[in-house]
Design a protein around this motif. Structure first.
Motif, PDB file in Angstrom:
ATOM      1  N   LEU A 249       4.262  47.548  60.801  1.00 58.72           N
ATOM      2  CA  LEU A 249       5.559  48.141  60.451  1.00 58.72           C
ATOM      3  C   LEU A 249       6.314  48.565  61.704  1.00 58.72           C
ATOM      4  N   ASP A 250       5.609  49.135  62.675  1.00 56.53           N
ATOM      5  CA  ASP A 250       6.271  49.511  63.931  1.00 56.53           C
ATOM      6  C   ASP A 250       6.844  48.289  64.640  1.00 56.53           C
ATOM      7  N   SER A 251       6.076  47.200  64.615  1.00 56.70           N
ATOM      8  CA  SER A 251       6.568  45.971  65.235  1.00 56.70           C
ATOM      9  C   SER A 251       7.801  45.457  64.507  1.00 56.70           C
ATOM     10  N   ALA A 252       7.778  45.517  63.151  1.00 55.22           N
ATOM     11  CA  ALA A 252       8.936  45.072  62.373  1.00 55.22           C
ATOM     12  C   ALA A 252      10.147  45.956  62.636  1.00 55.22           C
TER      13      ALA A 252
ATOM     14  N   GLY B 270      24.838  60.214  66.530  1.00 53.00           N
ATOM     15  CA  GLY B 270      25.072  59.273  67.604  1.00 53.00           C
ATOM     16  C   GLY B 270      23.835  58.565  68.094  1.00 53.00           C
ATOM     17  N   ARG B 271      22.811  58.443  67.242  1.00 56.36           N
ATOM     18  CA  ARG B 271      21.532  57.837  67.637  1.00 56.36           C
ATOM     19  C   ARG B 271      21.323  56.514  66.927  1.00 56.36           C
ATOM     20  N   ARG B 272      20.695  55.621  67.628  1.00 54.41           N
ATOM     21  CA  ARG B 272      20.201  54.406  66.984  1.00 54.41           C
ATOM     22  C   ARG B 272      18.864  54.740  66.315  1.00 54.41           C
ATOM     23  N   ALA B 273      18.615  54.197  65.121  1.00 58.34           N
ATOM     24  CA  ALA B 273      17.398  54.578  64.398  1.00 58.34           C
ATOM     25  C   ALA B 273      16.970  53.446  63.473  1.00 58.34           C
ATOM     26  N   THR B 274      15.737  53.540  63.104  1.00 55.16           N
ATOM     27  CA  THR B 274      15.155  52.622  62.107  1.00 55.16           C
ATOM     28  C   THR B 274      14.509  53.450  61.009  1.00 55.16           C
ATOM     29  N   TYR B 275      14.305  52.794  59.868  1.00 55.43           N
ATOM     30  CA  TYR B 275      13.737  53.516  58.734  1.00 55.43           C
ATOM     31  C   TYR B 275      13.018  52.511  57.832  1.00 55.43           C
ATOM     32  N   VAL B 276      11.847  52.931  57.311  1.00 56.92           N
ATOM     33  CA  VAL B 276      11.081  52.099  56.379  1.00 56.92           C
ATOM     34  C   VAL B 276      11.250  52.701  54.990  1.00 56.92           C
TER      35      VAL B 276
ATOM     36  N   GLY C 189       3.584  39.199  57.137  1.00 63.14           N
ATOM     37  CA  GLY C 189       2.901  40.472  57.355  1.00 63.14           C
ATOM     38  C   GLY C 189       2.072  40.878  56.153  1.00 63.14           C
ATOM     39  N   ALA C 190       2.633  40.708  54.946  1.00 62.95           N
ATOM     40  CA  ALA C 190       1.870  41.029  53.738  1.00 62.95           C
ATOM     41  C   ALA C 190       0.651  40.137  53.607  1.00 62.95           C
ATOM     42  N   ALA C 191       0.803  38.856  53.946  1.00 65.82           N
ATOM     43  CA  ALA C 191      -0.338  37.944  53.872  1.00 65.82           C
ATOM     44  C   ALA C 191      -1.417  38.323  54.875  1.00 65.82           C
TER      45      ALA C 191
END
Length: 438
Positions: free
Chosen positions: A41-44, A87-93, A124-126
């Protein structure tokens, strides 16, 4: 009623190792699964952040969202919106029950938020499914391997313990030459060897104590023989009368007791040897029983010639007949069938203690001790049977608490003579012989 579960050491060790292996395998599988999932997930998320950064560059030059990017997407998660407002770039799962996780990435722009979303890749799921399958197979292999290892280790320990128990049982049966340490054997030393050494030390101490008691008993009886003989001789010189008869009877009883004690001491010393002669067993038993107890009936079912010691055989028959006359009731029946001699009375039967533990000196099982013997008769009979290499067993025709007034009650002593003569040590290994009907 309390439930008792009886299992062997082998299975207990196998189950313990299997349980520990299963716990460790499950714990490691969960850790590996979670670590792999978080890493993927971190890589994605990193990849999604790179994609949205590239989309931002395109947007800044063309003012049009490209590559699936959206401006001010209404489905943007609140957590991600709060970070972009700062003002931040971010990711979220984003994870929803029963659905594949969604990977979000967002960056702030002048007129809002540019975001990009995609499902967690099927690849990834596989990979996670393959990893889970490998972890399950590995866990099952660890459990079965642990069981096999436990059975192997426990089996070795169980065999050693069974050998030790068998050797201890033989020692309890009177085989004083047996030692548990020799029976256990093996190269590896463990607690079983310590137990064997302790049991052997205990057996040696008991043997020394019994030998000391035997010597003391024999010495006392030997020292009493001379004064008792003198007392019996002096009683013969007393004038006739009732007091003289009582003195003679008591002196004779004391002499018989001293001789019996000496005989038991000799038999316990394992120094007695049989003087063998070949005799017709049925004819011999018939003649001796007629002399020893004329009221007893003798029945020869099958005649056989045996090599035995007639004097010791007569001693056994005499003691069994005396015991039947003292503690049983008439009629007393003696039967000979091949090499098997049975002596049966129709009294209350043998006491349970004798049936369970065998004859013991100075114990008759009678509640009235006055004038009922000293328990030496059956002890001597059993000892003489060992010298002959024979086996003497005791049983009752019916339980002692049953009605024994009929013809089916009474005690039965069975003498099994060996097929061959005893060895020079006075013993002969006998195979178990099924009890024939009386």
């Amino acid at each position: 009623m309390r439930l008792v579960l009886r299992t062997g050491v082998r299975w207990k060790i196998a189950m313990a190792i299997a349980a520990v292996g299963a716990l460790i395998a499950v714990a490691l599988s969960l850790v590996v699964h979670n670590a792999a999932r978080v890493s993927m997930l971190d890589s994605a998320r990193d990849m999604q952040l790179d994609r949205v950064t590239f989309a931002l560059r395109i947007y800044e030059s063309t003012k049009t969202p490209r590559f699936g990017a959206r401006l001010n997407d209404p489905a943007l998660p609140e957590e991600l919106k709060e970070k972009t407002e700062q003002g931040r770039r971010a990711t979220y799962v984003e994870e929803r029950p029963g659905e594949v996780p969604r990977i979000w990435a967002a960056v702030p722009v002048n007129n809002g938020v540019l975001s990009l979303q995609s499902r967690f890749t099927d690849r990834g799921a596989a990979v996670l499914k393959d990893l889970d399958r490998a972890l399950v197979i590995g866990s099952v292999s660890v459990v079965f391997g642990g069981c096999a290892l436990g059975i192997l280790i426990g089996g070795r320990l169980s065999r050693r313990l069974r050998k030790a128990a068998a050797a201890a049982g033989r020692m309890a049966q009177g085989h004083t030459e047996v030692r548990v340490r020799d029976a256990v054997g093996g190269v590896v030393r463990d607690e079983t060897d310590e137990l064997a050494r302790a049991v052997d030390a205990l057996a040696d101490a008991l043997q020394e104590r019994l030998e000391a008691e035997r010597r003391v008993t024999a010495d006392i009886a030997h020292e009493l023989r001379t004064p008792v003989t003198g007392l019996l001789t002096a009683a013969e010189l007393l004038p006739p009368g009732r007091p003289t008869e009582l003195v003679r009877n008591r002196a004779q009883a004391m002499r018989t007791l001293v001789e019996d004690v000496l005989e038991v001491a000799r038999l316990d010393g394992a120094s007695e040897r049989a003087e063998l002669q070949e005799i017709a067993l049925g004819e011999f038993v018939g003649r001796r029983v007629t002399v020893l107890n004329p009221d007893a009936t003798v029945r020869v079912v099958h005649e056989a010639r045996v090599s035995t010691d007639p004097r010791r055989l007569e001693r056994i028959l005499g003691n069994l007949l005396v015991n039947a006359a003292k503690h049983g009731r008439a009629p007393v029946e003696v039967s000979v069938e091949g090499r098997v001699v049975r002596v049966r009375d129709h009294g209350p039967g043998f006491p349970e203690t004798l049936l369970r533990e065998g004859p013991s000196r100075f114990r008759t099982g009678s509640s009235d001790r006055a004038g009922h013997g000293h328990g030496l008769g059956l002890t001597i009979a059993a000892g003489q049977a060992r010298v002959l290499g024979a086996r003497l067993t005791f049983r009752n025709a019916t339980p002692r608490n049953a009605d024994t007034t009929g013809a089916h009650g009474g005690a039965i002593a069975v003498l099994w003579l060996p097929e061959h003569a005893p060895t020079s040590t006075g013993s002969y290994p006998m195979l178990p012989v099924p009890d024939l009907p009386a």
